[in-house]
Design a protein around this motif. Sequence first.
Motif, PDB file in Angstrom:
ATOM      1  N   HIS A  24      37.146  21.405  26.736  1.00 49.80           N
ATOM      2  CA  HIS A  24      36.976  20.029  26.252  1.00 49.80           C
ATOM      3  C   HIS A  24      38.337  19.345  26.213  1.00 49.80           C
ATOM      4  O   HIS A  24      38.998  19.319  25.165  1.00 49.80           O
ATOM      5  CB  HIS A  24      36.359  20.036  24.841  1.00 49.80           C
ATOM      6  N   PRO A  25      38.792  18.788  27.328  1.00 49.74           N
ATOM      7  CA  PRO A  25      40.103  18.127  27.320  1.00 49.74           C
ATOM      8  C   PRO A  25      40.028  16.751  26.657  1.00 49.74           C
ATOM      9  O   PRO A  25      39.000  16.081  26.724  1.00 49.74           O
ATOM     10  CB  PRO A  25      40.443  17.954  28.813  1.00 49.74           C
ATOM     11  N   GLY A  26      41.160  16.371  26.046  1.00 52.13           N
ATOM     12  CA  GLY A  26      41.364  14.961  25.692  1.00 52.13           C
ATOM     13  C   GLY A  26      41.773  14.250  26.975  1.00 52.13           C
ATOM     14  O   GLY A  26      41.314  14.614  28.065  1.00 52.13           O
ATOM     15  N   PHE A  27      42.672  13.276  26.858  1.00 55.89           N
ATOM     16  CA  PHE A  27      43.076  12.543  28.060  1.00 55.89           C
ATOM     17  C   PHE A  27      44.142  13.314  28.838  1.00 55.89           C
ATOM     18  O   PHE A  27      45.142  13.752  28.281  1.00 55.89           O
ATOM     19  CB  PHE A  27      43.626  11.165  27.686  1.00 55.89           C
ATOM     20  N   PRO A  63      45.367   7.699  23.945  1.00 57.06           N
ATOM     21  CA  PRO A  63      46.308   8.350  23.034  1.00 57.06           C
ATOM     22  C   PRO A  63      46.484   9.833  23.338  1.00 57.06           C
ATOM     23  O   PRO A  63      45.518  10.510  23.707  1.00 57.06           O
ATOM     24  CB  PRO A  63      45.677   8.148  21.659  1.00 57.06           C
ATOM     25  N   MET A  64      47.734  10.288  23.162  1.00 57.09           N
ATOM     26  CA  MET A  64      48.089  11.725  23.269  1.00 57.09           C
ATOM     27  C   MET A  64      47.736  12.300  24.642  1.00 57.09           C
ATOM     28  O   MET A  64      47.435  13.488  24.764  1.00 57.09           O
ATOM     29  CB  MET A  64      47.415  12.547  22.152  1.00 57.09           C
ATOM     30  N   GLN A  65      47.838  11.462  25.678  1.00 60.13           N
ATOM     31  CA  GLN A  65      47.536  11.947  27.030  1.00 60.13           C
ATOM     32  C   GLN A  65      48.518  13.049  27.422  1.00 60.13           C
ATOM     33  O   GLN A  65      49.707  12.973  27.136  1.00 60.13           O
ATOM     34  CB  GLN A  65      47.647  10.784  28.028  1.00 60.13           C
ATOM     35  N   VAL A  66      48.004  14.105  28.073  1.00 63.51           N
ATOM     36  CA  VAL A  66      48.871  15.201  28.535  1.00 63.51           C
ATOM     37  C   VAL A  66      48.922  15.181  30.062  1.00 63.51           C
ATOM     38  O   VAL A  66      48.112  14.518  30.711  1.00 63.51           O
ATOM     39  CB  VAL A  66      48.366  16.584  28.038  1.00 63.51           C
ATOM     40  N   THR A  67      49.884  15.913  30.624  1.00 66.45           N
ATOM     41  CA  THR A  67      49.973  15.984  32.078  1.00 66.45           C
ATOM     42  C   THR A  67      48.958  17.005  32.598  1.00 66.45           C
ATOM     43  O   THR A  67      48.460  17.860  31.842  1.00 66.45           O
ATOM     44  CB  THR A  67      51.377  16.423  32.527  1.00 66.45           C
ATOM     45  N   ALA A  68      48.713  16.946  33.905  1.00 65.81           N
ATOM     46  CA  ALA A  68      47.771  17.911  34.510  1.00 65.81           C
ATOM     47  C   ALA A  68      48.321  19.330  34.375  1.00 65.81           C
ATOM     48  O   ALA A  68      47.556  20.283  34.180  1.00 65.81           O
ATOM     49  CB  ALA A  68      47.520  17.548  35.970  1.00 65.81           C
ATOM     50  N   ASP A  69      49.667  19.484  34.463  1.00 72.51           N
ATOM     51  CA  ASP A  69      50.254  20.823  34.303  1.00 72.51           C
ATOM     52  C   ASP A  69      50.023  21.357  32.890  1.00 72.51           C
ATOM     53  O   ASP A  69      49.686  22.534  32.708  1.00 72.51           O
ATOM     54  CB  ASP A  69      51.761  20.790  34.595  1.00 72.51           C
ATOM     55  N   GLU A  70      50.214  20.479  31.897  1.00 74.30           N
ATOM     56  CA  GLU A  70      49.984  20.907  30.497  1.00 74.30           C
ATOM     57  C   GLU A  70      48.512  21.298  30.302  1.00 74.30           C
ATOM     58  O   GLU A  70      48.209  22.287  29.627  1.00 74.30           O
ATOM     59  CB  GLU A  70      50.376  19.789  29.525  1.00 74.30           C
ATOM     60  N   ALA A  71      47.621  20.510  30.916  1.00 70.45           N
ATOM     61  CA  ALA A  71      46.189  20.820  30.803  1.00 70.45           C
ATOM     62  C   ALA A  71      45.908  22.179  31.453  1.00 70.45           C
ATOM     63  O   ALA A  71      45.205  23.023  30.875  1.00 70.45           O
ATOM     64  CB  ALA A  71      45.366  19.723  31.471  1.00 70.45           C
TER      65      ALA A  71
END
Length: 201
Positions: free
Chosen positions: A125-128, A142-150
């Motif tokens: 369940h990812p956020g943005f 808000p609090m968007q992460v990078t694809a690598d972090e995901a």
Amino acid sequence: MSDHQAVLAAGEQIAEWLGALDIALFNAGTCEYLDARHFDMALVERVFTPNLFGTLYGVEAALPLLRAARREGKPARLAATSSASAYLPLPRAEAYGASKAAVSYFLESLRLDLHQEGIDVSLIHPGFVKTPLTDRNDFPMPMQVTADEAAEAIIAGLAKGRLDIHFPRRFTYIVKCLGILPPALRRWIGPRMTRQTKEHS
Ligand SMILES: NC(=O)c1ccc[n+]([C@@H]2O[C@H](COP(=O)([O-])OP(=O)(O)OC[C@H]3O[C@@H](n4cnc5c(N)ncnc54)[C@H](OP(=O)(O)O)[C@@H]3O)[C@@H](O)[C@H]2O)c1
């Protein structure tokens, strides 16, 4: 993933090449937002077909391969990317959010039935996450992460055998908490969380 026969054929091809799978992760998906003033069933079908049915075609194709891994005494895990939107209905997310909530419910239910076979089911369940999909969004994320972090969070969660892999945690815990508020409160908060269609804003 939207072509049932093609997905089953891919499963048969993998069976021929590898014989078994110890993990099958279904991530493909799409997002389109509904404008409730112009209820568009074609849009709903465009979103549900890959997000829900594509995932389930994949599950159907993968189950014999996961069972083959179990017969070889190996661990077996089914995983699919849902979305934090499954925790909380948001404006314009009728099609996307419902397709992801359906994925979450279906696989959580399937988890109960596969448990006795030793096949585990993980939901992501990812956020943005910054990807071409969210680059199209016209509202603050808000609090968007990078694809690598995901990817790191997903790989770490799968390695730990987590059943609910959600990130970034500060964001997803807030969304989970909002999701259990009474409906009248959610009706008040929801419209304030994303940008509305122009005439609504
Ligand atoms: N980005 C986010 O913030 C976010 C948040 C929560 C959940 N998710 C979910 O994460 C997953 C990946 O999203 P993303 O952000 O990486 O989106 P993306 O950049 O648009 O990538 C989507 C991927 O899915 C593939 N795909 C879409 N429909 C397909 C179909 N019918 N058959 C085969 N492949 C198909 C696309 O392939 P092509 O490039 O060939 O079209 C692409 O590789 C999706 O399930 C999405 O709903 C994303």
